[in-house]
Design an enzyme around this catalytic site. Structure first.
Site, PDB file in Angstrom:
ATOM      1  N   ASN A 129      30.825  30.689 -37.717  1.00 47.95           N
ATOM      2  CA  ASN A 129      30.967  31.835 -36.811  1.00 47.95           C
ATOM      3  C   ASN A 129      32.124  32.746 -37.204  1.00 47.95           C
ATOM      4  O   ASN A 129      32.062  33.953 -36.961  1.00 47.95           O
ATOM      5  CB  ASN A 129      31.190  31.322 -35.380  1.00 47.95           C
ATOM      6  CG  ASN A 129      31.387  32.442 -34.389  1.00 47.95           C
ATOM      7  OD1 ASN A 129      30.496  33.256 -34.175  1.00 47.95           O
ATOM      8  ND2 ASN A 129      32.578  32.503 -33.787  1.00 47.95           N
ATOM      9  N   SER A 185      24.778  39.252 -38.918  1.00 49.81           N
ATOM     10  CA  SER A 185      24.908  40.476 -38.110  1.00 49.81           C
ATOM     11  C   SER A 185      23.690  41.352 -38.350  1.00 49.81           C
ATOM     12  O   SER A 185      23.007  41.214 -39.381  1.00 49.81           O
ATOM     13  CB  SER A 185      26.167  41.240 -38.546  1.00 49.81           C
ATOM     14  OG  SER A 185      26.222  42.511 -37.950  1.00 49.81           O
ATOM     15  N   TYR A 207      31.630  45.197 -45.168  1.00 50.38           N
ATOM     16  CA  TYR A 207      31.094  44.304 -44.117  1.00 50.38           C
ATOM     17  C   TYR A 207      29.603  44.082 -44.364  1.00 50.38           C
ATOM     18  O   TYR A 207      29.116  42.946 -44.312  1.00 50.38           O
ATOM     19  CB  TYR A 207      31.354  44.920 -42.746  1.00 50.38           C
ATOM     20  CG  TYR A 207      31.007  44.006 -41.575  1.00 50.38           C
ATOM     21  CD1 TYR A 207      31.701  42.824 -41.343  1.00 50.38           C
ATOM     22  CD2 TYR A 207      29.978  44.340 -40.695  1.00 50.38           C
ATOM     23  CE1 TYR A 207      31.389  41.994 -40.277  1.00 50.38           C
ATOM     24  CE2 TYR A 207      29.654  43.519 -39.621  1.00 50.38           C
ATOM     25  CZ  TYR A 207      30.367  42.342 -39.412  1.00 50.38           C
ATOM     26  OH  TYR A 207      30.041  41.529 -38.347  1.00 50.38           O
ATOM     27  N   LYS A 223      27.650  40.460 -45.108  1.00 55.25           N
ATOM     28  CA  LYS A 223      26.596  39.928 -44.223  1.00 55.25           C
ATOM     29  C   LYS A 223      25.232  39.902 -44.913  1.00 55.25           C
ATOM     30  O   LYS A 223      24.444  38.985 -44.668  1.00 55.25           O
ATOM     31  CB  LYS A 223      26.560  40.714 -42.911  1.00 55.25           C
ATOM     32  CG  LYS A 223      27.835  40.567 -42.072  1.00 55.25           C
ATOM     33  CD  LYS A 223      28.111  39.112 -41.687  1.00 55.25           C
ATOM     34  CE  LYS A 223      29.274  38.979 -40.698  1.00 55.25           C
ATOM     35  NZ  LYS A 223      29.493  37.578 -40.258  1.00 55.25           N
ATOM     36  N   PRO A 249      23.515  39.092 -34.649  1.00 57.22           N
ATOM     37  CA  PRO A 249      23.741  39.843 -33.420  1.00 57.22           C
ATOM     38  C   PRO A 249      23.883  41.342 -33.691  1.00 57.22           C
ATOM     39  O   PRO A 249      24.371  41.768 -34.737  1.00 57.22           O
ATOM     40  CB  PRO A 249      25.076  39.309 -32.896  1.00 57.22           C
ATOM     41  CG  PRO A 249      25.421  38.116 -33.729  1.00 57.22           C
ATOM     42  CD  PRO A 249      24.709  38.307 -35.024  1.00 57.22           C
TER      43      PRO A 249
HETATM   44  N1  NAP Z   1      31.121  41.230 -31.961  1.00 62.44           N
HETATM   45  C1  NAP Z   1      30.069  41.803 -32.516  1.00 62.44           C
HETATM   46  O1  NAP Z   1      29.627  42.895 -32.118  1.00 62.44           O
HETATM   47  C2  NAP Z   1      29.363  41.113 -33.656  1.00 62.44           C
HETATM   48  C3  NAP Z   1      28.144  41.633 -34.077  1.00 62.44           C
HETATM   49  C4  NAP Z   1      27.481  41.023 -35.126  1.00 62.44           C
HETATM   50  C5  NAP Z   1      28.024  39.916 -35.723  1.00 62.44           C
HETATM   51  N2  NAP Z   1      29.227  39.425 -35.315  1.00 62.44           N
HETATM   52  C6  NAP Z   1      29.755  38.237 -36.006  1.00 62.44           C
HETATM   53  O2  NAP Z   1      30.061  37.242 -35.051  1.00 62.44           O
HETATM   54  C7  NAP Z   1      31.042  36.352 -35.597  1.00 62.44           C
HETATM   55  C8  NAP Z   1      32.095  36.084 -34.549  1.00 62.44           C
HETATM   56  O3  NAP Z   1      32.862  37.262 -34.379  1.00 62.44           O
HETATM   57  P1  NAP Z   1      33.353  37.788 -32.953  1.00 62.44           P
HETATM   58  O4  NAP Z   1      32.577  39.000 -32.624  1.00 62.44           O
HETATM   59  O5  NAP Z   1      33.393  36.641 -31.977  1.00 62.44           O
HETATM   60  O6  NAP Z   1      34.819  38.267 -33.349  1.00 62.44           O
HETATM   61  P2  NAP Z   1      36.254  37.779 -32.855  1.00 62.44           P
HETATM   62  O7  NAP Z   1      36.324  37.782 -31.367  1.00 62.44           O
HETATM   63  O8  NAP Z   1      37.235  38.582 -33.622  1.00 62.44           O
HETATM   64  O9  NAP Z   1      36.279  36.256 -33.340  1.00 62.44           O
HETATM   65  C9  NAP Z   1      36.370  35.935 -34.715  1.00 62.44           C
HETATM   66  C10 NAP Z   1      36.677  34.467 -34.816  1.00 62.44           C
HETATM   67  O10 NAP Z   1      36.835  34.146 -36.209  1.00 62.44           O
HETATM   68  C11 NAP Z   1      37.998  33.325 -36.326  1.00 62.44           C
HETATM   69  N3  NAP Z   1      38.610  33.470 -37.651  1.00 62.44           N
HETATM   70  C12 NAP Z   1      38.933  34.624 -38.293  1.00 62.44           C
HETATM   71  N4  NAP Z   1      39.499  34.349 -39.473  1.00 62.44           N
HETATM   72  C13 NAP Z   1      39.538  32.991 -39.599  1.00 62.44           C
HETATM   73  C14 NAP Z   1      39.984  32.084 -40.593  1.00 62.44           C
HETATM   74  N5  NAP Z   1      40.513  32.515 -41.749  1.00 62.44           N
HETATM   75  N6  NAP Z   1      39.853  30.753 -40.376  1.00 62.44           N
HETATM   76  C15 NAP Z   1      39.325  30.298 -39.232  1.00 62.44           C
HETATM   77  N7  NAP Z   1      38.870  31.103 -38.234  1.00 62.44           N
HETATM   78  C16 NAP Z   1      38.977  32.431 -38.429  1.00 62.44           C
HETATM   79  C17 NAP Z   1      38.930  33.856 -35.261  1.00 62.44           C
HETATM   80  O11 NAP Z   1      39.907  32.891 -34.959  1.00 62.44           O
HETATM   81  P3  NAP Z   1      41.380  33.405 -34.489  1.00 62.44           P
HETATM   82  O12 NAP Z   1      41.164  34.255 -33.290  1.00 62.44           O
HETATM   83  O13 NAP Z   1      42.090  32.136 -34.219  1.00 62.44           O
HETATM   84  O14 NAP Z   1      41.911  34.176 -35.625  1.00 62.44           O
HETATM   85  C18 NAP Z   1      37.965  34.070 -34.108  1.00 62.44           C
HETATM   86  O15 NAP Z   1      37.750  32.858 -33.398  1.00 62.44           O
HETATM   87  C19 NAP Z   1      31.553  37.023 -36.877  1.00 62.44           C
HETATM   88  O16 NAP Z   1      30.970  36.391 -37.994  1.00 62.44           O
HETATM   89  C20 NAP Z   1      31.066  38.462 -36.742  1.00 62.44           C
HETATM   90  O17 NAP Z   1      30.895  39.078 -37.993  1.00 62.44           O
HETATM   91  C21 NAP Z   1      29.890  39.992 -34.289  1.00 62.44           C
END
Ligand code: NAP
Length: 193
Positions: free
Chosen positions: A30, A88, A101, A105, A131
């Site tokens: 994730n 994504s 990005y 992906k 998502p």
């Molecule tokens: N939000 C959207 O609209 C969206 C849409 C499509 C896809 N996604 C995908 O969903 C996934 C989750 O993202 P999110 O939206 O939940 O974003 P987020 O709230 O920024 O969460 C990202 C997570 O990744 C962890 N992380 C980042 N760098 C890391 C590392 N080096 N080692 C371990 N953990 C790490 C962060 O941990 P810390 O907080 O501890 O740093 C956090 O728990 C991602 O792959 C993102 O590309 C998101």
């Protein structure tokens, strides 16, 4: 917390989990980072950070987990195991300003399907969940001007997904009967065209 961009830490996270629970049934990749902006004049450091988390981190955890997942699928009580890679909509569609990005992906989608073909007949199911917009901290890492130009207009017109919508999708994927593998699940806000 383990930092998955460090291969040793990614491996240690997997080993610690197996040690604690006795086996590993499910890996959800994730962790991710989205730093948007034009390619022209880009900060290469931002590209490296994205590639480190979205690509290398996913590879490190997957490589460490696959032997344990194969073992669980072979002799665990469920006789099936799962990898869900959180990709994504940006793994399906490219947009101006999303270049690196998008690169990460699209790469996750290709890797996922390749690995699916490699291990599916040993009952490790490998799927990708894609998502659209979700209400998380993902955008908080963008520069303010990028947020203003590329994200805020979208947020003003879209009722975005909740994290629970994605968790529901993951739960669906990993709870199918052993003979059914969800290779791809694309979850979008209804408002997002
Ligand atoms: N939000 C959207 O609209 C969206 C849409 C499509 C896809 N996604 C995908 O969903 C996934 C989750 O993202 P999110 O939206 O939940 O974003 P987020 O709230 O920024 O969460 C990202 C997570 O990744 C962890 N992380 C980042 N760098 C890391 C590392 N080096 N080692 C371990 N953990 C790490 C962060 O941990 P810390 O907080 O501890 O740093 C956090 O728990 C991602 O792959 C993102 O590309 C998101």
């Amino acid at each position: 917390m383990r930092v998955i961009t460090d291969r040793a830490q990614a491996e240690a996270a997997v080993e610690q989990t197996v040690e604690h629970f006795g086996r590993l049934d499910t890996l959800v990749n994730n962790a991710g980072l989205m730093l948007l902006g034009p390619v022209v004049g880009a900060d290469a450091e931002e590209w490296e950070r994205m590639i480190a988390v979205n690509v290398k981190g996913l590879l490190y955890t997957t490589r460490a987990a696959v032997p344990h997942l194969l073992q669980a699928a072979g002799d665990g009580s469920r006789r099936v195991a799962d990898i869900v890679n959180i990709s994504s909509i940006a793994g399906r569609v490219a947009w101006n300003g999303y270049g690196v990005y998008n690169l990460t992906k699209f790469g996750v989608n290709g890797f996922t399907e390749s690995l699916r073909q490699e291990v599916t007949q040993r009952h490790v199911r490998v799927g990708v969940l894609e998502p659209g917009g979700v209400n998380t901290e993902l955008d908080s890492h963008n520069r303010p001007e990028i947020h203003g130009e590329m994200i805020q207009p979208f947020l003003d017109t879209t009722e975005i997904l909740a994290p629970e919508d994605i968790a529901d999708g993951v739960t669906y994927m990993v709870t199918r009967p052993r003979h059914a593998s969800i290779a791809e699940l694309w979850i979008m806000p209804t408002d997002q065209a």
